[in-house]
Design an enzyme around this catalytic site. Structure first.
Site, PDB file in Angstrom:
ATOM      1  N   GLN A  90     -57.057  70.830 -56.751  1.00 42.66           N
ATOM      2  CA  GLN A  90     -56.207  69.694 -57.115  1.00 42.66           C
ATOM      3  C   GLN A  90     -55.778  68.953 -55.844  1.00 42.66           C
ATOM      4  O   GLN A  90     -55.176  67.890 -55.938  1.00 42.66           O
ATOM      5  CB  GLN A  90     -54.947  70.177 -57.850  1.00 42.66           C
ATOM      6  CG  GLN A  90     -55.233  70.865 -59.172  1.00 42.66           C
ATOM      7  CD  GLN A  90     -53.964  71.443 -59.768  1.00 42.66           C
ATOM      8  OE1 GLN A  90     -53.219  70.767 -60.468  1.00 42.66           O
ATOM      9  NE2 GLN A  90     -53.699  72.697 -59.475  1.00 42.66           N
ATOM     10  N   HIS A 108     -58.288  65.617 -58.175  1.00 43.86           N
ATOM     11  CA  HIS A 108     -57.318  64.534 -58.040  1.00 43.86           C
ATOM     12  C   HIS A 108     -57.638  63.578 -56.904  1.00 43.86           C
ATOM     13  O   HIS A 108     -56.769  62.852 -56.427  1.00 43.86           O
ATOM     14  CB  HIS A 108     -55.912  65.118 -57.866  1.00 43.86           C
ATOM     15  CG  HIS A 108     -55.440  65.813 -59.102  1.00 43.86           C
ATOM     16  ND1 HIS A 108     -54.412  66.714 -59.084  1.00 43.86           N
ATOM     17  CD2 HIS A 108     -55.875  65.756 -60.386  1.00 43.86           C
ATOM     18  CE1 HIS A 108     -54.219  67.178 -60.329  1.00 43.86           C
ATOM     19  NE2 HIS A 108     -55.098  66.614 -61.131  1.00 43.86           N
ATOM     20  N   ALA A 216     -50.445  82.632 -49.727  1.00 44.65           N
ATOM     21  CA  ALA A 216     -51.905  82.499 -49.808  1.00 44.65           C
ATOM     22  C   ALA A 216     -52.577  83.016 -48.537  1.00 44.65           C
ATOM     23  O   ALA A 216     -53.551  83.777 -48.606  1.00 44.65           O
ATOM     24  CB  ALA A 216     -52.270  81.036 -50.026  1.00 44.65           C
TER      25      ALA A 216
END
Ligand code: NAD
Ligand code: APR
Length: 229
Positions: A90, A108, A216
């Site tokens: 995204q 996106h 992450a």
């Protein structure tokens, strides 16, 4: 089945780029806490005040160009040594590509591209240069950021669904899963696929993913090490 035939699909959101210094959207310091997306991330906003919209994306484009891929992006790129990997992101930065991932689908759009206001397929690569009000695309329409705004369709959605449906392993990382249709991708996973979700905070999804809470840049390398064996 040899490892190269095993297909891994990564679904990433703003959280994977947070440790590269890029703001997310809905965290306490997120972009939508500082700005009203209705003034910046809609076609109406661009028609109403193109200078403001260009200023917003020009600033994000420069920040993204200065950012470096972090250990999460690099670990995902390393998976390509042994697996067939597709990244569905995204994000509009190019940190996955700069980390070495070779198949990246941007749901996106991309900050380093601009497009015609009339024809979404008329795209120009602009790198990190600024866009100015009054610039025209080849078809004479106003040149705009190649970003998919709120209320607009996501052209890459069908290809992304096909990728998820064929995945043997899926990793979802760094997304609040609040934006559709992107968030619906999780539900296209096959029942027999291995499904993992890594996020700083718990996200409200009952799609049957194994949840790993953490950063992450810490958790993705651990999972990749496990998958590479
Ligand atoms: P939406 O109404 O679903 O909003 C998405 C999320 O953005 C909401 O869950 C909310 O958390 C947040 N939000 C909405 N308005 C906000 C505001 N004023 N300030 C801060 N946060 C706000 O958005 P949408 O228009 O229904 O998005 C879906 C459509 O837009 C789809 O066509 C989608 O493909 C397209 N799209 C949206 C985004 C995006 O940034 N949400 C990006 C690309 C495409
Ligand atoms: N490691 C892992 N997860 C993180 C980290 C991190 N270091 N930092 C933040 N996160 C998590 C947050 O807990 C949050 O759940 O990343 C998620 C970021 O969510 P959002 O800010 O909503 O970003 P995203 O899900 O990508 O937004 C989707 O909304 O505004 C639109 O177009 C924009 O593509 C974007 C879409």
């Amino acid at each position: 089945m040899n490892q190269q035939a095993i297909k891994i699909v990564i679904i990433s959101g703003a959280g994977i780029s947070a440790e590269s210094g890029l703001a997310t959207f809905r965290d306490p310091d997120g972009l939508w806490q500082q700005y009203d997306l209705e003034d910046l991330a809609t076609p109406q906003a661009f028609a109403r005040n193109p200078a403001l919209v260009h200023r917003f994306y020009n600033s994000r484009r420069i920040q993204a160009a200065k950012a470096e891929p972090n250990a999460a992006h690099l670990a995902i790129a390393k998976l390509e040594q042994a697996f067939n990997v597709v990244v569905v992101t995204q994000n509009v930065d190019d940190l996955h590509e700069r980390a070495g991932s070779s198949k990246v689908l941007h749901l996106h759009g991309k900050l380093n591209e601009a497009r015609s206001s009339k024809n979404p397929n008329l795209i120009e690569v602009i790198g990190q240069r600024e866009l100015k009000v009054g610039e025209l695309a080849a078809d004479g329409s106003a040149l705009r950021p190649n970003i998919v705004w709120f209320g607009e369709d996501v052209p890459a959605m069908q290809p992304a669904i096909r990728e998820i449906k064929s995945a043997d392993k899926i990793l979802v990382v760094g997304t609040s899963l609040q934006v559709y249709p992107a968030a619906s991708l999780l539900f296209y996973a096959r029942d027999d696929a291995e499904k993992v979700l890594i996020n700083l905070e718990a996200t409200d999804t009952d799609a049957g993913y194994q949840f790993i809470q953490g950063k992450a840049a810490t958790e993705v390398p651990k999972l990749v090490k496990k998958w590479l064996g």
